[in-house]
Design an enzyme around this catalytic site. Structure first.
Site, PDB file in Angstrom:
ATOM      1  N   ASP A  60      -7.314  -1.183  -0.038  1.00 17.83           N
ATOM      2  CA  ASP A  60      -6.422  -0.803  -1.329  1.00 17.83           C
ATOM      3  C   ASP A  60      -6.356   0.350  -1.664  1.00 17.83           C
ATOM      4  O   ASP A  60      -5.743   0.848  -2.686  1.00 17.83           O
ATOM      5  CB  ASP A  60      -6.986  -1.761  -2.362  1.00 17.83           C
ATOM      6  N   SER A  61      -6.888   1.434  -0.671  1.00 20.97           N
ATOM      7  CA  SER A  61      -6.662   2.765  -0.961  1.00 20.97           C
ATOM      8  C   SER A  61      -5.268   3.326  -0.457  1.00 20.97           C
ATOM      9  O   SER A  61      -4.717   4.409  -0.992  1.00 20.97           O
ATOM     10  CB  SER A  61      -7.598   3.550   0.194  1.00 20.97           C
TER      11      SER A  61
ATOM     12  N   ASP B 112      -8.371  -5.996   2.153  1.00 22.08           N
ATOM     13  CA  ASP B 112      -9.038  -5.789   0.931  1.00 22.08           C
ATOM     14  C   ASP B 112      -8.383  -6.761   0.059  1.00 22.08           C
ATOM     15  O   ASP B 112      -7.163  -7.106   0.090  1.00 22.08           O
ATOM     16  CB  ASP B 112      -8.902  -4.460   0.461  1.00 22.08           C
TER      17      ASP B 112
ATOM     18  N   LYS C 257     -11.971  -8.176   2.595  1.00 20.55           N
ATOM     19  CA  LYS C 257     -13.102  -7.545   2.136  1.00 20.55           C
ATOM     20  C   LYS C 257     -13.141  -7.538   0.735  1.00 20.55           C
ATOM     21  O   LYS C 257     -12.019  -7.384  -0.029  1.00 20.55           O
ATOM     22  CB  LYS C 257     -12.990  -5.860   2.299  1.00 20.55           C
TER      23      LYS C 257
ATOM     24  N   GLU D 124     -15.548  -6.379  -3.033  1.00 16.57           N
ATOM     25  CA  GLU D 124     -16.439  -5.157  -3.595  1.00 16.57           C
ATOM     26  C   GLU D 124     -17.412  -5.816  -4.514  1.00 16.57           C
ATOM     27  O   GLU D 124     -17.129  -6.914  -5.029  1.00 16.57           O
ATOM     28  CB  GLU D 124     -15.445  -4.120  -4.327  1.00 16.57           C
TER      29      GLU D 124
ATOM     30  N   GLU E 189     -20.500   3.126   0.717  1.00 14.04           N
ATOM     31  CA  GLU E 189     -19.788   4.008   0.275  1.00 14.04           C
ATOM     32  C   GLU E 189     -20.469   4.949  -0.602  1.00 14.04           C
ATOM     33  O   GLU E 189     -20.850   4.444  -1.616  1.00 14.04           O
ATOM     34  CB  GLU E 189     -18.353   3.554  -0.363  1.00 14.04           C
TER      35      GLU E 189
END
Length: 285
Positions: free
Chosen positions: A62-63, A101, A131, A133, A200
């Site tokens: 999602d970056s 993501d 993925k 978080e 991270e």
């Protein structure tokens, strides 16, 4: 259901692929403590094609919010955006495991909501897994997904989707309480069934401890070379941005090289030296 064939001789976006056997999620999981896992982000078909032979994992992160769309954070990313880019990366890869993501707000409400989101991502992209978080709080979601056949990559430490709650992008794990919480988060996600975990922005000692604490690979970003693998945002490591996090090593200066190439192109256009004889069509005899 319609089918179509792409002419690889004329489509610059679809060169003839080199036959390669795609890696699998179980194969990645078995790399714990072995040869380091190579992972980079990818958002487009062409970049996926270039990176695929060298990478074990391609992450459609999602970056892309900042890298592709110029957004201030990952929070505005939509599920449709992730699916479109995920499908593009799958089309451009033949070897790496592709992970997508799940965007902010698409999985946190309940395990059932997360399953609906993840199932749509896999069905519409062809990716191998998703993925998400979070740590202890997300463990029930990870377990719900993995028990239903959806591979999950975890993400602990600095979690960009929680940037407002964290108060910024600084390194994590410096206080005793935060150190202990990140260890608990990592263990909870591993026990819930995640096949690999991204750590991270954590202090190096903690990264080493996390890697030893769980039986699945831990992939570092701003962590430690002692992790089971590494990931970076591709555009950062290629030198496409002037400002990057301190943990990024620039392996090239593509920004400088692109700028120089465009400067030369502009000069050739203005001097009328482009197009030249090799770039124009002569009349038939």
């Amino acid at each position: 259901m319609s089918t179509y064939t792409i002419d690889t001789a004329t489509s610059r976006a679809t060169p003839t692929p080199v036959p390669m056997k795609r890696l699998t999620v179980p194969a990645i999981r078995k790399r714990k403590g072995g040869e380091p896992i190579v992972m980079l982000t990818a958002y487009t078909t062409r970049m996926a094609q270039l990176m695929d032979p060298h990478c074990d994992l391609l992450l459609v992160g999602d970056s892309l919010a900042q890298v592709i769309y110029g957004l201030p954070s990952t929070l505005p990313v939509t599920l449709d955006m992730m699916i479109a880019h995920g499908a593009a990366v799958v089309r451009g890869s033949h070897h790496a495991v592709v992970i997508v993501d799940l965007p902010f707000g698409s999985y946190e409400a309940s395990p059932e909501r997360a399953f609906e989101t993840a199932a749509r991502v896999l069905a519409e992209t062809g990716a191998a897994g998703v993925k998400l978080e979070g740590g202890v709080a997300m463990a029930p979601v990870v377990e719900f997904l993995t028990r239903r056949g959806i591979p999950v990559m975890g993400h602990v430490g600095l979690t960009p989707q929680a940037v407002n709650a964290l108060g910024g992008y600084g390194a994590r794990g410096r206080s005793n309480a935060e150190h202990a919480q990140i260890i608990d988060d990592t263990r909870a996600i591993a026990e819930a069934g995640a096949f690999v975990i991204v750590a991270e922005g954590v202090v190096e000692g903690l990264a080493v401890e996390l890697t030893a604490a769980v039986p699945v690979p831990v992939i570092g970003i701003g962590a430690s070379a002692q992790c089971d693998g590494q990931v970076l945002v591709s555009e950062d490591m290629l030198g496409l941005f002037e400002r990057t996090p301190r943990f990024v090593k620039k392996f090239d200066d593509l920004a400088g090289r692109i700028s120089a190439a465009v400067e030369t192109y502009a000069a050739d256009v203005r001097s009328r030296t482009f197009p030249g004889p090799d770039q124009v069509y002569a009349a038939r005899d």
